[in-house]
Design a protein around this motif. Structure first.
Motif, short mmCIF file in Angstrom:
data_model
loop_
_atom_site.label_atom_id
_atom_site.label_comp_id
_atom_site.label_asym_id
_atom_site.label_seq_id
_atom_site.Cartn_x
_atom_site.Cartn_y
_atom_site.Cartn_z
N GLY A 265 0.78 -1.24 0.00
CA GLY A 265 0.00 0.00 0.00
C GLY A 265 0.80 1.28 0.00
N LYS A 266 2.12 1.17 -0.09
CA LYS A 266 2.96 2.37 -0.07
C LYS A 266 2.99 3.01 -1.47
N GLN A 267 2.99 4.35 -1.48
CA GLN A 267 3.03 5.10 -2.74
C GLN A 267 4.44 5.61 -2.98
N VAL A 268 5.26 4.75 -3.56
CA VAL A 268 6.64 5.11 -3.90
C VAL A 268 6.99 4.36 -5.18
N TYR A 269 7.65 5.07 -6.12
CA TYR A 269 7.77 4.57 -7.48
C TYR A 269 9.13 4.90 -8.08
N PRO A 270 9.61 4.10 -9.06
CA PRO A 270 10.77 4.52 -9.85
C PRO A 270 10.36 5.68 -10.73
N ALA A 271 11.17 6.74 -10.76
CA ALA A 271 10.78 7.96 -11.49
C ALA A 271 11.74 8.33 -12.62
N ASN A 272 13.05 8.25 -12.38
CA ASN A 272 14.02 8.70 -13.40
C ASN A 272 15.19 7.73 -13.50
N TYR A 273 15.31 7.07 -14.64
CA TYR A 273 16.49 6.24 -14.91
C TYR A 273 17.53 7.15 -15.57
N ASN A 274 18.25 7.91 -14.74
CA ASN A 274 19.15 8.93 -15.27
C ASN A 274 20.40 8.34 -15.90
N THR A 275 21.01 7.36 -15.24
CA THR A 275 22.12 6.60 -15.79
C THR A 275 21.86 5.14 -15.41
N PHE A 276 22.75 4.27 -15.84
CA PHE A 276 22.55 2.86 -15.49
C PHE A 276 22.98 2.57 -14.05
N ALA A 277 23.41 3.62 -13.34
CA ALA A 277 23.76 3.46 -11.93
C ALA A 277 23.12 4.54 -11.06
N GLN A 278 22.12 5.27 -11.61
CA GLN A 278 21.39 6.24 -10.81
C GLN A 278 19.90 6.18 -11.17
N THR B 78 11.10 8.33 -16.48
CA THR B 78 11.94 8.76 -17.60
C THR B 78 13.06 7.75 -17.80
N TYR B 79 13.30 7.40 -19.07
CA TYR B 79 14.35 6.45 -19.42
C TYR B 79 15.44 7.19 -20.19
N PHE B 80 16.04 8.15 -19.54
CA PHE B 80 17.05 8.99 -20.18
C PHE B 80 18.27 8.16 -20.59
N ALA B 81 18.74 7.30 -19.71
CA ALA B 81 19.94 6.52 -20.00
C ALA B 81 19.73 5.62 -21.22
N GLN B 82 18.57 4.98 -21.28
CA GLN B 82 18.28 4.08 -22.39
C GLN B 82 18.19 4.86 -23.72
N ALA B 83 17.59 6.07 -23.67
CA ALA B 83 17.48 6.88 -24.87
C ALA B 83 18.86 7.36 -25.34
#
Length: 314
Positions: free
Chosen positions: A150-163, A251-256
């Motif tokens: 029930g917790k509201q916490v999510y992956p938001a930004n894949y900035n690099t492959f280690a952040q 956001t999938y910045f690293a993948q893009a």
């Protein structure tokens, strides 16, 4: 030079951004003044204001305008890019620069988008934390377990492959930080943002933006511009859907960026108030890929000299 242009996202702003360019480069000033006419206020004056420039409603038009003004000021010295990529807000800068949106149109949209996001963010306060670690699946697995509880916490930004930046309700993010620490994550940094962007907490803003964009006309890009939401190039047909999903999607910045490299990009240039995306590129791109950022008059002049030298050698 096979150029990939990176467009700064929100958080890059700082008081006084672009002032030296505004005072010294007529083409830059003309673009900022054009935006001011659309916004109904003096944008450079706002950009100089330490309080206002921190607010989403002001920061978003200021960053978009600065990025486009830099490219306009470079003019014909700039080669046609191989591809473009912006971080979240920066996607609108990239779409404007590539011809998919008219500049006036982009400024008007971002004026409203920034207002929606600020209002909804204040009504649904959240927290965002950058989580450092190569095992991003571990991070996602921890969040999935918490969501099931029930917790509201999510992956938001894949900035690099280690952040990977996570976001959500502040108390639930705190629980996630504790769980990630227990799982072996050693480094996490809370970000100075007013809301949990790119999570379902911004659903009301996405709804407002969907209505706002429903009558807009989009064009094809003049070169590929990669979407954070899909990590694929924007298409005219899917642009509306992609942009309306963007606010609440990771956001999938690293993948893009990886796909830009696959196109043959050998030089990255970030345009905007900071060099954050160039720092991401340092973590993603091979060492032989050149990296530049134009953030002020000095860096503008230095990169223009590089372009002029390239032109002489062609």
């Amino acid at each position: 030079m096979k150029l990939g242009i990176l467009f700064s996202g929100q958080g890059a702003q700082n008081a006084g951004m672009g002032l030296d360019l505004y005072q010294a480069v007529p083409a830059y000033k003309a673009t900022v003044d054009q935006a001011s006419n659309i916004l109904g206020y003096d944008l450079q004056e706002v950009a100089n204001d330490d309080v206002k420039i921190k607010q989403t409603a002001y920061a978003q038009p200021a960053i978009l305008t600065m990025s486009n003004a830099i490219l306009n000021a470079l003019g014909d010295t700039l080669p046609t890019p191989v591809a473009g990529l912006g971080l979240s807000l920066g996607e609108y800068s990239a779409l404007s620069a590539s011809g998919a949106l008219d500049f006036d149109q982009a400024v008007a949209i971002i004026k409203d988008r920034g207002m929606y996001m600020q209002t909804v963010g204040e009504a649904n306060p959240g927290k965002m934390v950058a989580v450092m670690g190569n095992d991003q699946q571990l991070i996602v697995d921890v969040l999935t377990t918490l969501q099931a509880d029930g917790k509201q916490v999510y992956p938001a930004n894949y900035n690099t492959f280690a952040q990977l930046v996570i976001g959500g309700v502040a108390s639930d993010v705190d629980i996630a930080v504790a769980a990630l620490t227990e799982a072996g994550i050693q480094r996490m940094v809370e970000l100075p943002v007013s809301g949990a962007f790119h999570t379902p907490l911004l659903t009301d803003a996405a709804t407002q933006l969907t209505k706002r964009l429903s009558d807009e006309t989009f064009k094809e890009t003049n070169y590929p511009v990669y979407s954070n939401t899909t990590s694929e190039p924007f298409t005219k047909e899917a642009m509306f859907e992609t942009l309306t999903e963007q606010i609440i999607s990771p956001t999938y910045f690293a993948q893009a960026m990886k796909k830009m490299l696959d196109l043959g990009v050998d030089t990255f240039l970030e345009v905007g108030p900071s060099d954050t995306l160039i720092k991401f590129a340092k973590k993603i791109a091979p060492k032989d890929v050149k990296r530049y950022a134009i953030t002020d008059l000095e860096s503008f002049n230095a990169f223009k000299e590089i372009l002029l030298a390239e032109g002489e050698n062609v």
